[in-house]
Design a protein around this motif. Structure first.
Motif, PDB file in Angstrom:
ATOM      1  N   ARG A 129       0.838  -1.209   0.000  1.00 35.64           N
ATOM      2  CA  ARG A 129       0.000   0.000   0.000  1.00 35.64           C
ATOM      3  C   ARG A 129       0.872   1.258   0.000  1.00 35.64           C
ATOM      4  O   ARG A 129       0.600   2.223  -0.722  1.00 35.64           O
ATOM      5  N   LEU A 130       1.940   1.249   0.790  1.00 37.81           N
ATOM      6  CA  LEU A 130       2.877   2.363   0.826  1.00 37.81           C
ATOM      7  C   LEU A 130       3.517   2.574  -0.556  1.00 37.81           C
ATOM      8  O   LEU A 130       3.673   3.712  -1.015  1.00 37.81           O
ATOM      9  N   CYS A 131       3.868   1.491  -1.218  1.00 37.87           N
ATOM     10  CA  CYS A 131       4.464   1.595  -2.560  1.00 37.87           C
ATOM     11  C   CYS A 131       3.487   2.203  -3.555  1.00 37.87           C
ATOM     12  O   CYS A 131       3.877   3.043  -4.372  1.00 37.87           O
ATOM     13  N   VAL A 132       2.228   1.814  -3.494  1.00 42.01           N
ATOM     14  CA  VAL A 132       1.231   2.407  -4.380  1.00 42.01           C
ATOM     15  C   VAL A 132       1.127   3.901  -4.104  1.00 42.01           C
ATOM     16  O   VAL A 132       1.138   4.727  -5.023  1.00 42.01           O
ATOM     17  N   GLY A 133       1.059   4.276  -2.843  1.00 45.39           N
ATOM     18  CA  GLY A 133       0.911   5.676  -2.460  1.00 45.39           C
ATOM     19  C   GLY A 133       2.107   6.548  -2.796  1.00 45.39           C
ATOM     20  O   GLY A 133       1.971   7.755  -2.990  1.00 45.39           O
ATOM     21  N   THR A 134       3.297   5.954  -2.894  1.00 41.63           N
ATOM     22  CA  THR A 134       4.508   6.722  -3.191  1.00 41.63           C
ATOM     23  C   THR A 134       5.007   6.460  -4.612  1.00 41.63           C
ATOM     24  O   THR A 134       6.098   6.899  -4.979  1.00 41.63           O
ATOM     25  N   GLU A 135       4.210   5.732  -5.376  1.00 40.54           N
ATOM     26  CA  GLU A 135       4.559   5.383  -6.764  1.00 40.54           C
ATOM     27  C   GLU A 135       5.930   4.716  -6.831  1.00 40.54           C
ATOM     28  O   GLU A 135       6.790   5.084  -7.626  1.00 40.54           O
ATOM     29  N   SER A 136       6.119   3.726  -5.972  1.00 34.62           N
ATOM     30  CA  SER A 136       7.351   2.940  -5.928  1.00 34.62           C
ATOM     31  C   SER A 136       7.048   1.516  -6.375  1.00 34.62           C
ATOM     32  O   SER A 136       5.912   1.058  -6.290  1.00 34.62           O
ATOM     33  N   ARG A 137       8.077   0.823  -6.831  1.00 38.19           N
ATOM     34  CA  ARG A 137       7.937  -0.582  -7.220  1.00 38.19           C
ATOM     35  C   ARG A 137       8.274  -1.470  -6.020  1.00 38.19           C
ATOM     36  O   ARG A 137       9.172  -1.159  -5.245  1.00 38.19           O
ATOM     37  N   LEU A 138       7.583  -2.593  -5.917  1.00 35.42           N
ATOM     38  CA  LEU A 138       7.858  -3.566  -4.862  1.00 35.42           C
ATOM     39  C   LEU A 138       8.442  -4.819  -5.494  1.00 35.42           C
ATOM     40  O   LEU A 138       7.917  -5.337  -6.487  1.00 35.42           O
ATOM     41  N   HIS A 139       9.546  -5.287  -4.919  1.00 35.33           N
ATOM     42  CA  HIS A 139      10.213  -6.501  -5.380  1.00 35.33           C
ATOM     43  C   HIS A 139      10.236  -7.471  -4.207  1.00 35.33           C
ATOM     44  O   HIS A 139      10.703  -7.109  -3.120  1.00 35.33           O
ATOM     45  N   LEU A 140       9.742  -8.677  -4.418  1.00 35.37           N
ATOM     46  CA  LEU A 140       9.644  -9.686  -3.363  1.00 35.37           C
ATOM     47  C   LEU A 140      10.521 -10.879  -3.724  1.00 35.37           C
ATOM     48  O   LEU A 140      10.362 -11.462  -4.803  1.00 35.37           O
ATOM     49  N   VAL A 141      11.427 -11.231  -2.810  1.00 31.74           N
ATOM     50  CA  VAL A 141      12.345 -12.343  -3.043  1.00 31.74           C
ATOM     51  C   VAL A 141      11.917 -13.530  -2.181  1.00 31.74           C
ATOM     52  O   VAL A 141      11.824 -13.414  -0.960  1.00 31.74           O
ATOM     53  N   HIS A 142      11.667 -14.669  -2.813  1.00 37.20           N
ATOM     54  CA  HIS A 142      11.262 -15.908  -2.135  1.00 37.20           C
ATOM     55  C   HIS A 142      12.419 -16.465  -1.301  1.00 37.20           C
ATOM     56  O   HIS A 142      13.567 -16.162  -1.586  1.00 37.20           O
ATOM     57  N   PRO A 143      12.084 -17.331  -0.330  1.00 37.15           N
ATOM     58  CA  PRO A 143      10.751 -17.821   0.038  1.00 37.15           C
ATOM     59  C   PRO A 143      10.002 -16.841   0.933  1.00 37.15           C
ATOM     60  O   PRO A 143      10.611 -16.032   1.629  1.00 37.15           O
ATOM     61  N   PHE A 144       8.678 -16.934   0.889  1.00 37.53           N
ATOM     62  CA  PHE A 144       7.805 -16.114   1.729  1.00 37.53           C
ATOM     63  C   PHE A 144       7.308 -16.949   2.903  1.00 37.53           C
ATOM     64  O   PHE A 144       7.242 -18.163   2.820  1.00 37.53           O
ATOM     65  N   GLY A 145       6.896 -16.283   3.959  1.00 38.80           N
ATOM     66  CA  GLY A 145       6.301 -16.958   5.105  1.00 38.80           C
ATOM     67  C   GLY A 145       4.787 -17.033   4.982  1.00 38.80           C
ATOM     68  O   GLY A 145       4.102 -17.287   5.968  1.00 38.80           O
ATOM     69  N   PHE A 146       4.269 -16.841   3.784  1.00 37.43           N
ATOM     70  CA  PHE A 146       2.823 -16.817   3.531  1.00 37.43           C
ATOM     71  C   PHE A 146       2.587 -17.046   2.049  1.00 37.43           C
ATOM     72  O   PHE A 146       3.523 -17.016   1.242  1.00 37.43           O
ATOM     73  N   VAL A 147       1.349 -17.263   1.692  1.00 40.15           N
ATOM     74  CA  VAL A 147       0.958 -17.399   0.291  1.00 40.15           C
ATOM     75  C   VAL A 147       0.587 -16.009  -0.211  1.00 40.15           C
ATOM     76  O   VAL A 147      -0.095 -15.259   0.486  1.00 40.15           O
ATOM     77  N   ILE A 148       1.021 -15.659  -1.403  1.00 35.30           N
ATOM     78  CA  ILE A 148       0.843 -14.306  -1.915  1.00 35.30           C
ATOM     79  C   ILE A 148      -0.623 -13.888  -1.994  1.00 35.30           C
ATOM     80  O   ILE A 148      -0.945 -12.713  -1.929  1.00 35.30           O
ATOM     81  N   ASN A 149      -1.541 -14.820  -2.067  1.00 33.48           N
ATOM     82  CA  ASN A 149      -2.959 -14.457  -2.081  1.00 33.48           C
ATOM     83  C   ASN A 149      -3.583 -14.544  -0.682  1.00 33.48           C
ATOM     84  O   ASN A 149      -4.790 -14.532  -0.540  1.00 33.48           O
ATOM     85  N   ASP A 150      -2.733 -14.605   0.330  1.00 32.10           N
ATOM     86  CA  ASP A 150      -3.191 -14.690   1.717  1.00 32.10           C
ATOM     87  C   ASP A 150      -4.188 -13.569   2.019  1.00 32.10           C
ATOM     88  O   ASP A 150      -3.973 -12.418   1.658  1.00 32.10           O
ATOM     89  N   LYS A 151      -5.272 -13.915   2.703  1.00 36.48           N
ATOM     90  CA  LYS A 151      -6.308 -12.914   2.986  1.00 36.48           C
ATOM     91  C   LYS A 151      -5.783 -11.755   3.829  1.00 36.48           C
ATOM     92  O   LYS A 151      -6.216 -10.623   3.673  1.00 36.48           O
ATOM     93  N   ASN A 152      -4.813 -12.018   4.710  1.00 31.07           N
ATOM     94  CA  ASN A 152      -4.252 -10.926   5.512  1.00 31.07           C
ATOM     95  C   ASN A 152      -3.434  -9.963   4.659  1.00 31.07           C
ATOM     96  O   ASN A 152      -3.419  -8.766   4.899  1.00 31.07           O
ATOM     97  N   LEU A 153      -2.747 -10.503   3.663  1.00 36.04           N
ATOM     98  CA  LEU A 153      -1.994  -9.668   2.745  1.00 36.04           C
ATOM     99  C   LEU A 153      -2.952  -8.743   2.008  1.00 36.04           C
ATOM    100  O   LEU A 153      -2.742  -7.535   1.929  1.00 36.04           O
ATOM    101  N   LYS A 154      -4.011  -9.301   1.491  1.00 37.59           N
ATOM    102  CA  LYS A 154      -4.996  -8.500   0.761  1.00 37.59           C
ATOM    103  C   LYS A 154      -5.687  -7.511   1.696  1.00 37.59           C
ATOM    104  O   LYS A 154      -5.948  -6.379   1.330  1.00 37.59           O
ATOM    105  N   ARG A 155      -5.978  -7.931   2.918  1.00 42.81           N
ATOM    106  CA  ARG A 155      -6.644  -7.052   3.872  1.00 42.81           C
ATOM    107  C   ARG A 155      -5.764  -5.853   4.207  1.00 42.81           C
ATOM    108  O   ARG A 155      -6.209  -4.718   4.235  1.00 42.81           O
ATOM    109  N   SER A 156      -4.477  -6.096   4.434  1.00 45.39           N
ATOM    110  CA  SER A 156      -3.555  -5.009   4.764  1.00 45.39           C
ATOM    111  C   SER A 156      -3.343  -4.072   3.579  1.00 45.39           C
ATOM    112  O   SER A 156      -3.196  -2.873   3.745  1.00 45.39           O
TER     113      SER A 156
END
Length: 151
Positions: free
Chosen positions: A20-47
């Motif tokens: 959300r911060l990246c969207v608001g500041t027009e920044s790109r987000l880069h995510l390097v695996h492994p993650f501690g969650f599934v990318i479609n996790d409901k908490n991720l979407k909620r936040s």
């Protein structure tokens, strides 16, 4: 545009807030695996609320995959509580890479050894670290201030 990199993020709410911060500041987000969650996790979407669809996000399987596409390694800044230099002492440039490690341990020694620019966020001796979403907000806020946030 700034590039925010999360190496092995563990907590979906933090990643959602950073997205959300990246969207608001027009920044790109880069995510390097492994993650501690599934990318479609409901908490991720909620936040990230309904902003996630507007996020410029790229996923990488490994640090090597991410590193291979960086045009200028001298503009990569890794955040570490063990660094000597503060992020407040840097002159940020458009396109810089701001890198943050996993919530439980930060960036590994292996990752830190691959880059020269290590920065700390000054803090009281009463805590070990800031929450990663707050840390990203501190650093991206300063970088955007320097670059002249237009909105």
């Amino acid at each position: 545009m700034l590039n925010i990199v999360l190496v092995e993020p563990e907590i979906p709410n933090n990643t959602g807030n950073i997205g959300r911060l990246c969207v608001g500041t027009e920044s790109r987000l880069h995510l390097v695996h492994p993650f501690g969650f599934v990318i479609n996790d409901k908490n991720l979407k909620r936040s990230g609320l309904d902003y996630w669809v507007h996020l410029d996000v790229t996923e990488y399987d490994t640090v090597a995959d991410w590193k291979a596409q960086i045009p200028d390694l001298s503009r990569v800044f890794l955040m570490s509580s063990h660094a000597e230099k503060s992020y407040l002492d840097i002159e940020f440039q458009d396109g810089d890479w701001l890198v943050f490690g996993k919530e439980s341990r930060g960036l590994s020694e292996e990752v830190l050894a691959q880059f020269d620019n290590h920065l700390k966020i000054p803090m009281s001796e009463n805590i070990r670290s800031f929450n990663i979403a707050n840390s990203v907000a501190f650093v991206i806020g300063e970088a955007k201030r320097q670059l002249g946030l237009e909105r």
